[in-house]
Scaffold this motif. Sequence first.
Motif: not given
Length: 470
Positions: A402-420
Motif C-alpha cells: 500500500e502506497w500511502r500519504q505521509p504521517g506518523c501512521s502506524m508508528c503509534l496508535a494515535m490515528n486510524d492505522d492500528i494493528l489488531e
Amino acid sequence: MSQTLYRKIVDSHTVFHVDEQHVALYADLHIMNEYTSPQAFAGLAQKGLAVRCPEKQMGIVDHVIPTHPVSVDKRTIFIDAAANQAANFRRNCQKHGIHLFDVKDREQGIEHVVAPEIGLIRPGMVVLCGDSHTTTYGALGALGFGIGTSEVEHVLATQTLVYRVARDMHIIVDGELPVGTTSKDLVLYIISKIGAQGARGFAVEYSGAAIDSLSAEARMTLCNMTVEAGGRGALIAPDAITVKYVTERIKDVSRDDIAAASKRWLALKSDANAAFDVTHRFDAREVAPFVTWGTSPDQAIPVTARIPGLPADAVESQNAAKALNYMGLDAGQAIDGLAIDHVFIGSCTNARIEDLRAVADIVRGRKVAPSVRAMVVPGSGMVREQAEREGIASVLIDAGFEWRQPGCSMCLAMNDDILEPGQRCASTTNRNFEGRQGRGARTHLMSPAMAAAAALAGRIVDVRKEPFHA
C-alpha cells in the motif's frame, strides 16, 4: 579549557546560569505538532502572553493525520477528537503568525523528516520539539531534544528553556558495516549492548570510521533512536557529508553566506583532548541485521540468534518474562522464520528517500506474501513525490505494498492505522512497547531492507541470504 561539541553548543546558547546544574538555553528553532501543543497555547492565553518569536516556530500536523492513499486535496481527519486537535492547532498558529504544514499541505509530513529536508536544521543550532525523537537533528550537528508541554509553553513565551545540562558520552564505532547491515542495525546493536537506560542523563556524541561513512539520512536514523537508550541528545560533528546535505536545502541564505557558514560548521567539533564522562567503543564488523524480540528496543538480537534465556537479575528476569508472554514467544526460540501478519515501513526513523530506495531494491520484481498486509508511508510529501519520480512507488505498488500519504501512521496508535490484538508486525519504527501500534499488537523493530524481505517471505528472514542477496 577543552570542550566537547555538546558543551560548545550549550555554552553558545546559554542566556544565563540558573544554578550549578541549570541554564536558560536559547532555542534557534521550536517545532510543534498538534498533539503536544494545545495545552501550551491554552497556558499562554490564560496568562495573556503572546508568542515571543513566531518566526522561530514551525507547526506540523503529523501524529493524528490519516494516511489514506487519496490525493492531497482530499485528505480529511475523520476521527472527531483528532480533527478537533488539528483545527485547534490551526487556529493557534494563525493567531500567533506561525507557519503551519497543515493537513492538505503538499509538504506536510513527519516533523523530523520535514524540518531537515527543507533546510531548517543547521549545524550548531539548538532545536526543541514536544517529541522525544528530536534527537534526530544531531545527525546534522544540531542539538535537538524533546520537551514537555509546560516547557513548550515556556519556549513559546520566551524562546528559552530552563535546561539541566547533561553529562557527556562518547560512542566510537570503528570499522565498516558489513554488507546487508544498516545504521538501523547499528543503533539496535548499540542499544542492546548498553541497555534502554544506558545513556540516561547523557548527551551522546558518535564518531569513528563507521559513523564517517554513513550518509546524512543514515545518521538521522542513528541519532533518532539514541533516545531509546535514554540519551538526552545525540551529536555527530559536521563534515563534508553534513555540509553538502544542509547547503543543498537552504533557500533563505546567499551563496556567499553559506560558504562562510560552511567553514564555521566544519570547525564545530569536540577538542582533541576534551574529556567525556563515559566512553564506549564498538566494532561495526560485529553488527548483523538486528530484530527486537521483546517490548523494549534493547531486547534485540541478530536475526541469526535465538531469544535469550531469562537473566539472573530478578527484576530483569521479570521484565523479560513479561515481554515474552506479551509477544507470544519463548526463550531459546529462533527469530528467523517467525511468521508475521503485517509490515510497516515508515516513521521518523526510516521513511526517507534512502530508506524507500533500499526497500525497492529488495522487492523489485517480487510480490508481497498473500498472508501479509504491507504498508509504506513516506516521511513527507516531498519524499513521496521524489519516490514517484524515481519509479520507487510503482515498484512498491506492483509488489503489493500500500502506497500511502505521509504521517506518523502506524508508528503509534494515535490515528486510524492500528494493528489488531495479536497481530505481529515487522516494523521500521523506533519503539516496540506494549500497545504501541495497537492494543495487544506485537512489534518487531528492524531495518527497511529486513522489513521488505519479511513482507515478501511472510516471516522474519535474513536479508543477507538468497533470494535477497546472493
